[in-house]
Design a protein around this motif. Structure first.
Motif, mmCIF file in Angstrom:
data_model
loop_
_atom_site.group_PDB
_atom_site.id
_atom_site.type_symbol
_atom_site.label_atom_id
_atom_site.label_comp_id
_atom_site.label_asym_id
_atom_site.label_seq_id
_atom_site.Cartn_x
_atom_site.Cartn_y
_atom_site.Cartn_z
ATOM 1 N N GLN A 193 -0.855 7.151 -8.522
ATOM 2 C CA GLN A 193 -0.693 7.284 -7.080
ATOM 3 C C GLN A 193 -1.597 8.400 -6.575
ATOM 4 O OE1 GLN A 193 2.902 8.901 -4.804
ATOM 5 N NE2 GLN A 193 3.331 6.707 -4.928
ATOM 6 N N GLY A 227 -0.210 8.870 -1.908
ATOM 7 C CA GLY A 227 0.762 7.857 -1.542
ATOM 8 C C GLY A 227 0.294 6.425 -1.747
ATOM 9 N N VAL A 228 -0.970 6.233 -2.089
ATOM 10 C CA VAL A 228 -1.497 4.888 -2.330
ATOM 11 C C VAL A 228 -1.202 4.508 -3.777
ATOM 12 C CG1 VAL A 228 -3.560 3.443 -2.385
ATOM 13 C CG2 VAL A 228 -3.327 5.210 -0.628
ATOM 14 N N ASP A 229 -0.526 3.372 -3.958
ATOM 15 C CA ASP A 229 -0.146 2.908 -5.284
ATOM 16 C C ASP A 229 -1.361 2.368 -6.025
ATOM 17 O OD1 ASP A 229 1.175 2.003 -7.535
ATOM 18 O OD2 ASP A 229 2.055 0.265 -6.535
ATOM 19 N N PHE A 279 -3.814 -4.580 1.267
ATOM 20 C CA PHE A 279 -3.366 -3.320 1.864
ATOM 21 C C PHE A 279 -3.138 -3.464 3.369
ATOM 22 C CE2 PHE A 279 -5.434 -2.038 -2.036
ATOM 23 C CZ PHE A 279 -4.551 -1.092 -2.532
ATOM 24 N N SER A 280 -3.162 -4.688 3.883
ATOM 25 C CA SER A 280 -3.045 -4.900 5.327
ATOM 26 C C SER A 280 -1.647 -4.594 5.864
ATOM 27 C CB SER A 280 -3.446 -6.329 5.692
ATOM 28 O OG SER A 280 -2.582 -7.264 5.070
ATOM 29 N N ALA A 281 -0.614 -4.756 5.052
ATOM 30 C CA ALA A 281 0.753 -4.482 5.515
ATOM 31 C C ALA A 281 0.997 -2.982 5.685
ATOM 32 C CB ALA A 281 1.768 -5.075 4.547
ATOM 33 N N THR A 282 0.357 -2.176 4.860
ATOM 34 C CA THR A 282 0.457 -0.716 4.952
ATOM 35 C C THR A 282 -0.961 -0.158 4.935
ATOM 36 O OG1 THR A 282 0.709 -0.600 2.558
ATOM 37 C CG2 THR A 282 2.722 -0.521 3.854
ATOM 38 N N PRO A 283 -1.658 -0.222 6.078
ATOM 39 C CA PRO A 283 -3.057 0.198 6.127
ATOM 40 C C PRO A 283 -3.250 1.656 5.718
ATOM 41 C CG PRO A 283 -2.381 -0.806 8.204
ATOM 42 C CD PRO A 283 -1.159 -0.650 7.368
ATOM 43 N N VAL A 284 -4.313 1.889 4.991
ATOM 44 C CA VAL A 284 -4.655 3.232 4.531
ATOM 45 C C VAL A 284 -5.567 3.861 5.579
ATOM 46 C CG1 VAL A 284 -5.734 4.541 2.682
ATOM 47 C CG2 VAL A 284 -4.447 2.468 2.153
ATOM 48 N N LYS A 343 -7.294 -3.336 8.862
ATOM 49 C CA LYS A 343 -6.692 -2.201 9.575
ATOM 50 C C LYS A 343 -6.879 -0.865 8.856
ATOM 51 C CE LYS A 343 -3.178 -5.259 11.423
ATOM 52 N NZ LYS A 343 -1.772 -5.608 11.380
ATOM 53 N N CYS A 344 -7.537 -0.859 7.699
ATOM 54 C CA CYS A 344 -7.807 0.396 6.996
ATOM 55 C C CYS A 344 -9.034 1.067 7.620
ATOM 56 C CB CYS A 344 -8.069 0.147 5.512
ATOM 57 S SG CYS A 344 -6.612 -0.412 4.605
#
Length: 149
Positions: free
Chosen positions: A37, A40-42, A55-60, A86-87
């Motif tokens: 990690q 916070g990015v898995d 990664f679109s559901a939780t954009p970085v 969206k990142c």
């Protein structure tokens, strides 16, 4: 860099938010296979057998973290689809010309998606007149993650 050489192998998570680490530093960190990690990015999903990452559901948002994701794809030779919708792909991907600015406020807010939303110290930054956005020197000096794609 020096951090990746000194990092004990039992460290599996690291958060360097606000540390001013540029995209290149994150790229180096992403190559440490024991890190699962980063900010916070898995990173545990990056396996040799992985074919799709979304990664679109939780954009970085931090561009350095996006750079780490792109660099980590080296560890996923079967990857066929990478969704970064969206990142933030950093100021180097901005569509308008950026004008260098020296001086101004000592607390300009960076719109480049770096880890630090405001920056102090040097007042050298770049400004987009069309969008009224400012990009700190860290965002402007970091290599664009799009180059790695």
């Amino acid at each position: 860099g020096i951090l990746s050489q000194c990092l004990p192998p039992n460290v599996t998570k690291i958060d360097l938010s606000g540390a001013g680490l540029g995209a290149h530093g994150y790229q180096i960190l992403s190559q440490i296979p024991t890190l699962q990690q980063i900010n916070g990015v898995d990173m545990s999903a990056f396996k040799a057998s992985t074919e799709e990452l979304d990664f679109s559901a939780t954009p970085v948002v931090p561009s350095g973290s996006v750079a780490a994701i792109i660099a980590r794809t080296v560890l996923t030779p079967k990857l066929q689809r990478l969704n970064l919708s969206k990142c933030n792909l950093t100021s180097k991907s901005h569509v308008h010309p950026l004008t260098p600015v020296v001086g101004g406020s000592s607390g300009i807010g960076c719109n480049g998606g770096c880890d630090c939303r405001t920056f102090e110290g040097t007042n050298a930054y770049k400004h987009c007149a069309d969008c009224d956005l400012d990009f700190c020197s860290t965002c402007c000096m970091s290599q664009c993650p799009m180059i790695d794609l």
